[in-house]
Design an enzyme around this catalytic site. Structure first.
Site, PDB file in Angstrom:
ATOM      1  N   ASP A  46      14.841  76.548 -52.870  1.00 61.60           N
ATOM      2  CA  ASP A  46      15.306  75.343 -52.179  1.00 61.60           C
ATOM      3  C   ASP A  46      16.829  75.316 -52.081  1.00 61.60           C
ATOM      4  O   ASP A  46      17.395  74.921 -51.056  1.00 61.60           O
ATOM      5  CB  ASP A  46      14.825  74.095 -52.922  1.00 61.60           C
ATOM      6  N   ALA A  47      17.496  75.727 -53.155  1.00 61.77           N
ATOM      7  CA  ALA A  47      18.966  75.672 -53.152  1.00 61.77           C
ATOM      8  C   ALA A  47      19.554  76.613 -52.107  1.00 61.77           C
ATOM      9  O   ALA A  47      20.591  76.315 -51.511  1.00 61.77           O
ATOM     10  CB  ALA A  47      19.513  76.022 -54.542  1.00 61.77           C
ATOM     11  N   ASP A  90      19.136  74.851 -48.846  1.00 58.39           N
ATOM     12  CA  ASP A  90      20.054  73.712 -48.772  1.00 58.39           C
ATOM     13  C   ASP A  90      21.481  74.148 -48.445  1.00 58.39           C
ATOM     14  O   ASP A  90      22.186  73.489 -47.683  1.00 58.39           O
ATOM     15  CB  ASP A  90      20.049  72.946 -50.101  1.00 58.39           C
ATOM     16  N   SER A 145      15.087  62.418 -45.141  1.00 57.86           N
ATOM     17  CA  SER A 145      15.415  63.339 -46.208  1.00 57.86           C
ATOM     18  C   SER A 145      16.691  62.849 -46.877  1.00 57.86           C
ATOM     19  O   SER A 145      17.193  61.776 -46.557  1.00 57.86           O
ATOM     20  CB  SER A 145      15.597  64.745 -45.627  1.00 57.86           C
ATOM     21  N   LYS A 171      15.026  63.788 -59.839  1.00 55.15           N
ATOM     22  CA  LYS A 171      14.362  64.031 -58.556  1.00 55.15           C
ATOM     23  C   LYS A 171      13.099  64.869 -58.792  1.00 55.15           C
ATOM     24  O   LYS A 171      13.175  66.076 -59.030  1.00 55.15           O
ATOM     25  CB  LYS A 171      15.314  64.744 -57.600  1.00 55.15           C
ATOM     26  N   CYS A 177      13.827 103.988 -37.701  1.00 51.20           N
ATOM     27  CA  CYS A 177      13.028 102.772 -37.887  1.00 51.20           C
ATOM     28  C   CYS A 177      11.740 103.116 -38.643  1.00 51.20           C
ATOM     29  O   CYS A 177      11.016 104.035 -38.244  1.00 51.20           O
ATOM     30  CB  CYS A 177      12.690 102.157 -36.530  1.00 51.20           C
ATOM     31  N   CYS A 218       8.713  98.795 -30.318  1.00 48.07           N
ATOM     32  CA  CYS A 218       8.547  98.781 -31.769  1.00 48.07           C
ATOM     33  C   CYS A 218       7.474  97.766 -32.148  1.00 48.07           C
ATOM     34  O   CYS A 218       7.607  96.569 -31.843  1.00 48.07           O
ATOM     35  CB  CYS A 218       9.861  98.425 -32.446  1.00 48.07           C
TER      36      CYS A 218
END
Length: 698
Positions: free
Chosen positions: A55-56, A59, A104, A141, A440, A463
């Site tokens: 999450d960080a 964020d 949010s 939280k 590739c 590709c």
């Protein structure tokens, strides 16, 4: 493309560029990439409950994009993650429109960020209330799934997920199985005293699973030979999205209330009093809620929980700080996706060490090649991780990261980490130096490193790895919006050989689809209807869907203001393209290079032969609104954004996504954000929905 690797590449670019001093060409280049990647992550997190980055990490990228858009407001687009809360509701549940959006929270990543937010609140309030020092309510939280519970005449009426903040999922039957959610309030009228509950009101809170319950649940699943959950948040989200409420009842879900939404009647005039009232009528609230007179004690509270979070029997990923006074909250208001009166202090990342077993590379939709670290599984913050990103070749080489190294791994949140550095003192001499392969891994085409870029690309239009991801992008919402053609089906169609080139989508037949597992007549017909409907999408949607490098949704909309057909655009030079305000040399060269490839020209010709629209839906120019330019912002209630756009265009008006001096009117719905501010700054006339309706019906 490996999503984790793409994320790490952008993080490297973000670290190397100061958002406050980034030049316009750099912002034009970086913002679309950030938007696209963040949208993918938001979809995985909010819709699929299958996140692949911490999450960080998400964020920080979102925060960087917000700073770019603040610096260059015309780069902000309606589809930007900064304008939204998250992903859309799943179709398998009935959709519920929230009376007030479930917004949010903005994030602070350090104590300085909290101080900056608090002083900004004080400065804003000073205009109406003088030099006030607002009291703060703070609480841990909870890392779970946001719910909105509506009570009518004291009875639970609707339980809904956040969804995209405006439309969620009706999961009332599942919510009723959570023992801590009152089915009737007040639970104890004697404790409530003489006060009455409102006739209708909404309680907002978090559904979660306690750590102890989570461990016990996973032990039971393991004994039964079933798949265990990765972490408590995913377990809670997955449980609430079970279609069978009986199955949900077997999951150890809990609920914790944190605020009151829309309500009839009077309520306490402070956040702390509202929480106490919720507890009084029977809702569980955090036992660690505190109120502080100033910001210093609140920051100390954040610092304390950063070190003490493991003491709790539920996961927390930060601390929420709110201006306590409700009148102050109302005065501060909100931007489009977050209240100004609240902020989330996010805990810093955690680190551990493990062995880097191997380095592999993955191919993305645009042909970008990304290295990925295969790790000896290691537990970080209660989650076992076995892969991480290495961003690009320069990242690996500059840090001298080698196969076999003991490496420091950083993780923030609940999912995939990133390799930070090798532990040099742990080397044995057996470690292997890694270099980017020359060909590739998917199609063996020789890789190319573009000038002034850190990334390598596979330039082959055939590709297979690129095509599957291009197919997903082409069909996605915001592009051709083909209902029913999601990620899993894209892989199935490609692997079955039914869709090997984009035009093959429009050659699919009912018999083709009925060959596939899970397809019956009704599902096949629905998909074919969605494919047929997508042929009518405007040119801007098609341009975005084609996956041309640097051509995001906003860029596509800018292009069609000058080039009204695909053929006009295909003939444009770099000079023609850069004459458009907002189109730089990097974007222009990318477009010219794309149309210079014969296979791409053939692709456009095939799409045209199959009936796909290659023109932007233009106003006739003789309507009574001809010559006027409108911008729509905020949440509209009288009609959808698309309906308003079509009605305006039918009367000859032009509808764009960004505000400029050439804009005649900005239509501002609820929670209008920076576009409204920009209109005020430029002196552009602002209309509410009622005024727009009067213009349309005149």
């Amino acid at each position: 493309m490996n999503l984790v690797e793409a994320t790490r590449a952008l993080q490297r670019r973000v670290r190397d560029t100061d958002a406050d001093n980034i030049d316009r060409p750099g912002a034009v280049d970086l913002a679309p990439a950030l938007r696209e990647l963040l949208q993918i992550h938001a979809h995985r997190y909010y819709v699929l409950d299958d996140p692949v980055v911490a999450d960080a990490e998400y964020d920080k990228l979102l925060n960087y994009l917000e700073r770019i858009e603040q610096r260059f407001p015309d780069l902000r687009t309606p589809d930007s993650p900064t304008q939204r809360v998250g992903g859309p509701a799943l179709d398998r549940f009935e959709k519920v429109t929230h009376p007030d959006p479930l917004l949010s929270l903005s994030n602070a990543f350090d104590e300085a960020g909290v101080h900056t937010w608090y002083e900004r609140c004080r400065k804003t309030l000073a205009g109406s209330f003088g030099d006030v020092v607002p009291t703060l309510t703070v609480e841990p939280k909870v890392d779970g799934l946001a719910l909105a519970l509506t009570y009518v005449n004291g009875l639970l009426d609707v339980g809904a997920t956040r969804g995209d903040g405006r439309v969620g999922e009706n999961i009332t039957a599942n919510v009723r199985t959570i023992a801590s959610v009152p089915l009737r309030i007040p639970v104890n009228r004697d404790e409530l005293g003489k006060a009455d509950v409102p006739g209708a009101f909404e309680v907002r809170g978090e559904a979660y699973i306690k750590k102890s319950d989570f461990r016990a649940q996973n032990e039971r699943l393991a004994e039964l030979g079933q798949k265990v959950f990765a972490n408590p948040r995913n377990a809670a989200a997955g449980s609430l999205r079970q279609l069978d409420p009986n199955a949900v009842a077997e999951r150890p879900l809990s609920f914790m209330a944190y605020s009151i939404g829309p309500a009839t009647g009077d309520l306490p005039d402070s956040q702390i009093q509202r929480l106490q009232w919720l507890k009084q009528v029977g809702f569980p609230i955090s036992e660690h809620v505190k109120m502080y007179e100033g910001v210093e004690d609140a920051v100390a509270y954040c610092r304390r929980w950063t070190d003490a979070r493991d003491e709790l029997d539920y996961e927390i990923d930060g601390v929420v700080l709110k201006i306590d006074n409700i009148e102050y909250q109302d005065a501060l208001g909100a931007v489009s996706n977050a209240p100004r009166w609240a902020i989330a202090y996010k805990f810093p990342a955690r680190e551990s060490t493990t062995t880097l077993v191997n380095i592999v590379v993955n191919v993305g939709r645009t042909g970008m090649i990304k290295p990925e670290a295969v790790l000896e599984p290691v537990e970080i913050g209660g989650v076992t991780v076995s892969q991480a990103t290495l961003h690009n070749e320069d990242y690996v080489v500059s840090r001298d990261i080698r196969i076999g190294d003991t490496v420091a791994v950083k993780r923030a949140g609940d999912v995939i980490p990133q390799v930070v550095k090798p532990i040099l003192d742990a080397r044995t001499g057996d470690e292997l130096v890694w270099r980017m392969p020359q060909y590739c891994p998917a199609c063996q085409t020789k890789l190319v490193r573009l000038p002034d870029e850190a990334d390598y690309y596979c330039m082959s239009a055939d590709c297979p790895e690129q095509f599957i991801r291009l197919l997903e992008h082409f069909a996605a919402r915001g592009a051709m919006d083909i209902e029913g053609l999601g990620s899993k089906l894209a892989v199935t169609l490609a692997e079955a050989g039914l869709v090997q080139h984009l035009p093959d989508i429009y050659r699919l037949t009912r018999d083709d689809l009925l060959q596939l597992e899970g397809f019956a007549d009704k599902k096949a017909d629905k998909l074919l209807q969605g494919i047929s409907a997508s042929k009518k999408q405007p040119l801007s949607r098609l341009l975005f869907a084609l996956g041309i490098r640097h051509v995001g949704k906003t860029t596509a909309e800018l292009l069609v203001t000058r080039f009204h057909t695909m053929h006009e655009l295909a003939s444009a030079s770099v000079e023609d393209l850069t004459a458009i305000d907002g189109i730089g040399v990097v974007i222009a060269e990318s477009i010219v290079d794309w149309f210079a490839i014969d296979k791409n020209v053939e692709l456009i010709r095939n799409l045209e032969e199959l009936g796909v629209n290659l023109e932007e839906h233009q106003a006739t120019g003789n309507g009574r609104l001809a010559g006027l330019t409108f911008v729509l912002t905020g949440s509209l209630s009288l009609f959808t954004r698309e309906e308003a756009t079509l009605r305006l265009q039918a009367l000859g008006a032009r509808v764009t996504s960004s505000v400029s001096k050439k804009t005649d009117y900005v239509v501002a719905g609820e929670n209008a954000g920076s576009k409204k501010d920009k209109a005020v700054e430029l002196g552009v006339k602002i209309l509410n929905e009622q005024k727009l309706l009067e213009i349309l019906d005149a």
